[in-house]
Design a protein around this motif. Structure first.
Motif, short mmCIF file in Angstrom:
data_model
loop_
_atom_site.label_atom_id
_atom_site.label_comp_id
_atom_site.label_asym_id
_atom_site.label_seq_id
_atom_site.Cartn_x
_atom_site.Cartn_y
_atom_site.Cartn_z
N GLN A 1 0.85 -1.19 0.00
CA GLN A 1 0.00 0.00 0.00
C GLN A 1 0.88 1.24 0.00
O GLN A 1 1.75 1.41 0.83
N VAL A 2 0.62 2.13 -0.97
CA VAL A 2 1.41 3.35 -1.08
C VAL A 2 1.02 4.32 0.02
O VAL A 2 -0.16 4.54 0.28
N GLN A 3 2.03 4.88 0.66
CA GLN A 3 1.79 5.91 1.67
C GLN A 3 2.74 7.07 1.45
O GLN A 3 3.92 6.87 1.12
N LEU A 4 2.21 8.27 1.64
CA LEU A 4 3.00 9.49 1.54
C LEU A 4 2.79 10.28 2.82
O LEU A 4 1.65 10.54 3.21
N VAL A 5 3.88 10.70 3.44
CA VAL A 5 3.78 11.44 4.69
C VAL A 5 4.61 12.71 4.57
O VAL A 5 5.84 12.65 4.39
N GLU A 6 3.93 13.86 4.66
CA GLU A 6 4.62 15.15 4.58
C GLU A 6 5.03 15.62 5.97
O GLU A 6 4.38 15.29 6.97
N GLY A 26 5.83 1.81 0.01
CA GLY A 26 4.85 0.93 -0.61
C GLY A 26 4.90 0.88 -2.13
O GLY A 26 4.07 0.22 -2.75
N PHE A 27 5.87 1.55 -2.75
CA PHE A 27 5.94 1.52 -4.20
C PHE A 27 6.56 0.21 -4.67
O PHE A 27 7.50 -0.29 -4.09
N THR A 28 6.03 -0.30 -5.77
CA THR A 28 6.59 -1.52 -6.36
C THR A 28 7.47 -1.20 -7.56
O THR A 28 8.08 -2.09 -8.13
N SER A 29 7.53 0.04 -7.93
CA SER A 29 8.37 0.48 -9.04
C SER A 29 9.27 1.62 -8.57
O SER A 29 8.94 2.32 -7.61
N ALA A 97 2.14 14.24 -3.72
CA ALA A 97 1.31 13.27 -4.42
C ALA A 97 2.19 12.43 -5.34
O ALA A 97 3.24 12.88 -5.79
N ALA A 98 1.72 11.22 -5.61
CA ALA A 98 2.47 10.29 -6.46
C ALA A 98 1.68 9.92 -7.69
O ALA A 98 0.49 9.56 -7.59
#
Length: 125
Positions: A1-6, A26-29, A97-98
């Motif tokens: 699961q992708v997570q972004l924390v600022e 959580g990125f697969t790439s 954001a991704a």
């Protein structure tokens, strides 16, 4: 699961500096875009800057060129936004954001798949 924390927001006087961080997991790439956006209440989300994690290409809104610098530390999976010479009009909630498959229009929020929770930046004397 992708997570972004600022992190890194706060109160600063005009002319001051802040550095925002966006920790990604959580990125697969290894190839995606990370963008910084900002939004004030009642206004549309505005693209501020973007970086490609694959080749390091960077993009900036005209309003921040020469003052903001985006960078990445791939070993830490973290993207930074160094903000210098801050102005009162830079006051906003800032989001990272991704875009998992890149972004044809980097400043369009519709291109991005995942968002952080936001961090408040206030520029005031």
């Amino acid at each position: 699961q992708v997570q972004l924390v600022e992190s890194g927001g706060g109160l600063v006087q005009p002319g001051g500096s802040l550095r925002l961080s966006c920790a990604a997991s959580g990125f697969t790439s290894d190839h995606y875009f990370i963008g910084w956006f900002r939004q004030a209440p009642g206004k549309e989300r505005e693209g501020v800057s973007c970086i490609s994690t694959s080749d390091g290409s960077t993009y900036y809104a005209d309003s921040v060129k020469g003052r903001f610098t985006i960078s990445r530390d791939n070993a830490k999976n973290t993207v930074y936004l160094q903000m210098n010479n801050l102005k009162p009009e830079d006051t906003d909630v800032y989001y990272c954001a991704a875009a998992l498959f890149g972004a044809r229009v980097w400043f369009s929020s519709y291109e991005y798949d995942y968002w952080g929770q936001g961090t408040q930046v206030t520029v005031s004397s």
